[in-house]
Write an enzyme that holds these catalytic residues in place. Structure first.
Site, PDB file in Angstrom:
ATOM      1  N   GLU A  30       0.819  -1.205   0.000  1.00  0.00           N
ATOM      2  CA  GLU A  30       0.000   0.000   0.000  1.00  0.00           C
ATOM      3  C   GLU A  30       0.852   1.254   0.000  1.00  0.00           C
ATOM      4  O   GLU A  30       1.932   1.289   0.588  1.00  0.00           O
ATOM      5  CB  GLU A  30      -0.903   0.028   1.249  1.00  0.00           C
TER       6      GLU A  30
ATOM      7  N   CYS B  91       3.371   8.586   0.606  1.00  0.00           N
ATOM      8  CA  CYS B  91       3.789   7.772   1.751  1.00  0.00           C
ATOM      9  C   CYS B  91       3.938   6.343   1.237  1.00  0.00           C
ATOM     10  O   CYS B  91       3.000   5.783   0.678  1.00  0.00           O
ATOM     11  CB  CYS B  91       2.719   7.847   2.835  1.00  0.00           C
TER      12      CYS B  91
ATOM     13  N   CYS C 210       4.671  -6.160   8.782  1.00  0.00           N
ATOM     14  CA  CYS C 210       5.823  -5.682   9.556  1.00  0.00           C
ATOM     15  C   CYS C 210       6.138  -6.679  10.654  1.00  0.00           C
ATOM     16  O   CYS C 210       5.228  -7.154  11.340  1.00  0.00           O
ATOM     17  CB  CYS C 210       5.513  -4.313  10.157  1.00  0.00           C
TER      18      CYS C 210
ATOM     19  N   CYS D 122       4.059  -3.756  16.748  1.00  0.00           N
ATOM     20  CA  CYS D 122       3.601  -2.774  17.745  1.00  0.00           C
ATOM     21  C   CYS D 122       2.086  -2.955  17.948  1.00  0.00           C
ATOM     22  O   CYS D 122       1.348  -3.116  16.978  1.00  0.00           O
ATOM     23  CB  CYS D 122       3.912  -1.359  17.284  1.00  0.00           C
TER      24      CYS D 122
ATOM     25  N   CYS E 242      -0.665  -0.714  16.096  1.00  0.00           N
ATOM     26  CA  CYS E 242      -0.510  -0.533  14.651  1.00  0.00           C
ATOM     27  C   CYS E 242      -1.150  -1.688  13.884  1.00  0.00           C
ATOM     28  O   CYS E 242      -0.830  -2.856  14.132  1.00  0.00           O
ATOM     29  CB  CYS E 242       0.980  -0.434  14.336  1.00  0.00           C
TER      30      CYS E 242
ATOM     31  N   CYS F 273      -1.694   6.874   9.314  1.00  0.00           N
ATOM     32  CA  CYS F 273      -0.619   6.168  10.012  1.00  0.00           C
ATOM     33  C   CYS F 273      -1.162   4.977  10.779  1.00  0.00           C
ATOM     34  O   CYS F 273      -2.093   5.124  11.570  1.00  0.00           O
ATOM     35  CB  CYS F 273       0.033   7.077  11.049  1.00  0.00           C
TER      36      CYS F 273
HETATM   37  N1  SAH Z   1       7.733   1.327  10.967  1.00  0.00           N
HETATM   38  C1  SAH Z   1       7.990   2.701  10.978  1.00  0.00           C
HETATM   39  C2  SAH Z   1       7.252   3.468   9.909  1.00  0.00           C
HETATM   40  C3  SAH Z   1       5.795   3.149   9.677  1.00  0.00           C
HETATM   41  S1  SAH Z   1       4.630   3.591  10.895  1.00  0.00           S
HETATM   42  C4  SAH Z   1       7.746   3.300  12.319  1.00  0.00           C
HETATM   43  O1  SAH Z   1       7.176   2.626  13.181  1.00  0.00           O
HETATM   44  O2  SAH Z   1       8.169   4.415  12.545  1.00  0.00           O
HETATM   45  C5  SAH Z   1       4.496   5.368  10.762  1.00  0.00           C
HETATM   46  C6  SAH Z   1       4.078   6.037  12.064  1.00  0.00           C
HETATM   47  O3  SAH Z   1       2.707   5.751  12.385  1.00  0.00           O
HETATM   48  C7  SAH Z   1       4.871   5.568  13.265  1.00  0.00           C
HETATM   49  O4  SAH Z   1       5.239   6.651  14.078  1.00  0.00           O
HETATM   50  C8  SAH Z   1       3.895   4.684  13.964  1.00  0.00           C
HETATM   51  O5  SAH Z   1       4.206   4.494  15.297  1.00  0.00           O
HETATM   52  C9  SAH Z   1       2.612   5.414  13.760  1.00  0.00           C
HETATM   53  N2  SAH Z   1       1.407   4.622  13.993  1.00  0.00           N
HETATM   54  C10 SAH Z   1       1.251   3.296  13.863  1.00  0.00           C
HETATM   55  N3  SAH Z   1      -0.023   2.934  14.137  1.00  0.00           N
HETATM   56  C11 SAH Z   1      -0.690   4.058  14.441  1.00  0.00           C
HETATM   57  C12 SAH Z   1      -2.048   4.348  14.767  1.00  0.00           C
HETATM   58  N4  SAH Z   1      -2.968   3.392  14.794  1.00  0.00           N
HETATM   59  N5  SAH Z   1      -2.390   5.624  15.010  1.00  0.00           N
HETATM   60  C13 SAH Z   1      -1.481   6.608  14.924  1.00  0.00           C
HETATM   61  N6  SAH Z   1      -0.182   6.398  14.606  1.00  0.00           N
HETATM   62  C14 SAH Z   1       0.218   5.134  14.357  1.00  0.00           C
HETATM   63 FE1  SF4 Z   2       5.949  -1.842  12.190  1.00  0.00          FE
HETATM   64 FE2  SF4 Z   2       3.697  -0.528  12.711  1.00  0.00          FE
HETATM   65 FE3  SF4 Z   2       5.560  -0.780  14.610  1.00  0.00          FE
HETATM   66 FE4  SF4 Z   2       6.027   0.813  12.475  1.00  0.00          FE
HETATM   67  S1  SF4 Z   2       4.458   1.100  14.058  1.00  0.00           S
HETATM   68  S2  SF4 Z   2       7.438  -0.690  13.401  1.00  0.00           S
HETATM   69  S3  SF4 Z   2       4.938  -0.345  10.876  1.00  0.00           S
HETATM   70  S4  SF4 Z   2       4.404  -2.461  13.675  1.00  0.00           S
END
Ligand code: SAH
Ligand code: SF4
Length: 386
Positions: free
Chosen positions: A134, A147, A154, A158, A161, A378
């Site tokens: 995506e 983006c 991944c 987290c 996410c 995000c």
């Molecule tokens: N893996 C990388 C880049 C992708 S995520 C990282 O973690 O930085 C991009 C951003 O979106 C990161 O700061 C992540 O923590 C944030 N993010 C992930 N899930 C989210 C959510 N549900 N709401 C808001 N931000 C989120």
């Molecule tokens: Fe991976 Fe989502 Fe964590 Fe970024 S925020 S490292 S995309 S699991």
């Protein structure tokens, strides 16, 4: 402008290989489980395309053709955004017909383009092996941003996410990472170089796919390719110290965004599994080294999660660990997704947290995400068709 909604062209395909077929309505891959399995419904299975990706190799001499033909091809790909060999009308016909046997232009086919009410568009693409990726188009008044993803799913997992919940499919290749920019530009009716900003904030952890990500970044910077300024490329990482140091040493000059999300290791471990491996102190040391090398202000990303990381004392603690670093905090309101085990902080809490940071002398902005209504914000990217 609405997306052209056209499948990315492969040009003529050599007779020894079946033309790949893509099913626009194939079921989205299942969520949950330990490991994400790419979509493999029989009709979406595609033969591996063993032709070389045309996306500018380094040095540009490796492009097919002789002499100035290479320049012509680079110009078609990166300035005019050609997606079919047949479009390159100033190449001799024989060359145009011979090239597709060995070189492929596009890495994927469009599955779905989902426009949000705020102008952003979420793109879902199918790759040659049937897996998906995506990318999100984000138009602003003064710039056009894409983006992009670095992995299918991944491995970091987290909890807040949606991509993390999906598990890990595979690394995207360098051409697949780069082609997201070209494909989005094409479907938006833009020339590739009209996209001046790229954020590596889609699916995946870019520093866990270091070689391929930097391969793509080098082509974004290359003056024969996208000719972007490194200041307009932002790499967002969950915090892999070795990767951050390597990026500093490679001197690509891109902007770094660190997903910190908590001011102490205990809180961080609750929401970010990689925090069990790397402490905040180790990560911040690497980030300081990155700043020393690039002199670029670092962005600290902090998603506001109710009752987890949103207390004022946590804001003061965050200010303490950022002391001496030229940094800017982006507070991200949590973007909800189905089944999320956490909830977002309310607007008031976010404002109080921001005010506490400001009082402590930390520059801060609240980043209201775009594309929330179509799951393009995000942390909402999870390969679902709407
Ligand atoms: N893996 C990388 C880049 C992708 S995520 C990282 O973690 O930085 C991009 C951003 O979106 C990161 O700061 C992540 O923590 C944030 N993010 C992930 N899930 C989210 C959510 N549900 N709401 C808001 N931000 C989120
Ligand atoms: Fe991976 Fe989502 Fe964590 Fe970024 S925020 S490292 S995309 S699991």
């Amino acid at each position: 402008m609405t997306p052209r909604g056209k499948l990315s062209g492969q040009g003529a395909v050599p007779t020894t290989m079946k033309r790949p077929t893509f099913d626009l309505h194939a079921p989205a891959p299942g969520e949950g489980g330990a490991c994400y399995v790419p979509a493999q419904a029989p009709e979406t299975v595609v033969l591996p395309d063993e032709r070389k990706p045309i996306l500018l190799p380094e040095p540009p001499d490796e492009l097919p053709g002789k002499g100035y033909r290479k320049g012509q091809i680079a110009s078609w790909l990166y300035k005019k955004g050609a997606r079919e060999w047949g479009e390159m009308t100033d190449l001799p016909r024989r060359l145009r017909e011979a090239l597709p046997a060995e070189w492929r232009i596009s890495e994927f086919a469009l599955v779905q383009a989902l426009p949000s009410s705020d102008g952003s568009v979420k793109y879902l693409f199918t790759l040659h092996d049937g897996s998906r990726t995506e990318a999100v188009y984000l138009p602003y008044a003064d710039r056009k941003t894409v983006c992009i993803s670095s992995q299918v799913g991944c491995p970091a997992g987290c909890t807040f996410c949606a991509t993390g919940k999906m598990g890990f499919g595979r690394n995207l290749t360098g051409p697949e990472i780069l082609d997201q920019i070209l494909a989005v530009a094409y479907h938006q009716g833009l020339a590739p170089r009209e996209i001046r900003n790229v954020v590596l904030m889609g699916m995946g952890e870019p520093l866990l796919n270091y070689e391929n990500v930097t391969w793509a970044v080098r082509r974004m910077l290359n003056k024969h390719a996208l000719a972007m300024s490194p200041r307009r490329i932002t790499l967002s990482t969950v915090g892999i110290p070795k990767g951050i140091r390597r990026l500093a040493a490679d001197d690509l000059g891109v902007k770094l965004a660190l997903s910190l999300h908590a001011p102490d290791d205990e809180t961080r471990k609750k929401i970010i599994p990689t925090a069990h491996r790397y402490t905040i102190a180790e990560i911040m040391d690497a980030v300081r080294a990155y700043f020393d090398r690039t002199k670029r202000r670092v962005t600290i990303e902090y998603t506001m999660l109710r009752g987890v990381n949103d207390r004022e004392e946590q804001a003061r603690e965050l200010a303490r660990i950022l002391k001496g670093l030229v940094a800017h905090v982006n507070l991200i309101p949590f973007n909800p997704w189905e089944g999320a085990p956490v909830a977002g902080s309310g607007k008031k809490r976010i404002q109080r947290f921001a005010a506490a940071l400001e009082r402590a002398g930390v520059p801060v902005t609240v980043r209201w995400s775009r594309g929330v209504d179509v799951g393009a914000a995000c942390g909402q990217l999870a390969l679902k068709e709407n």
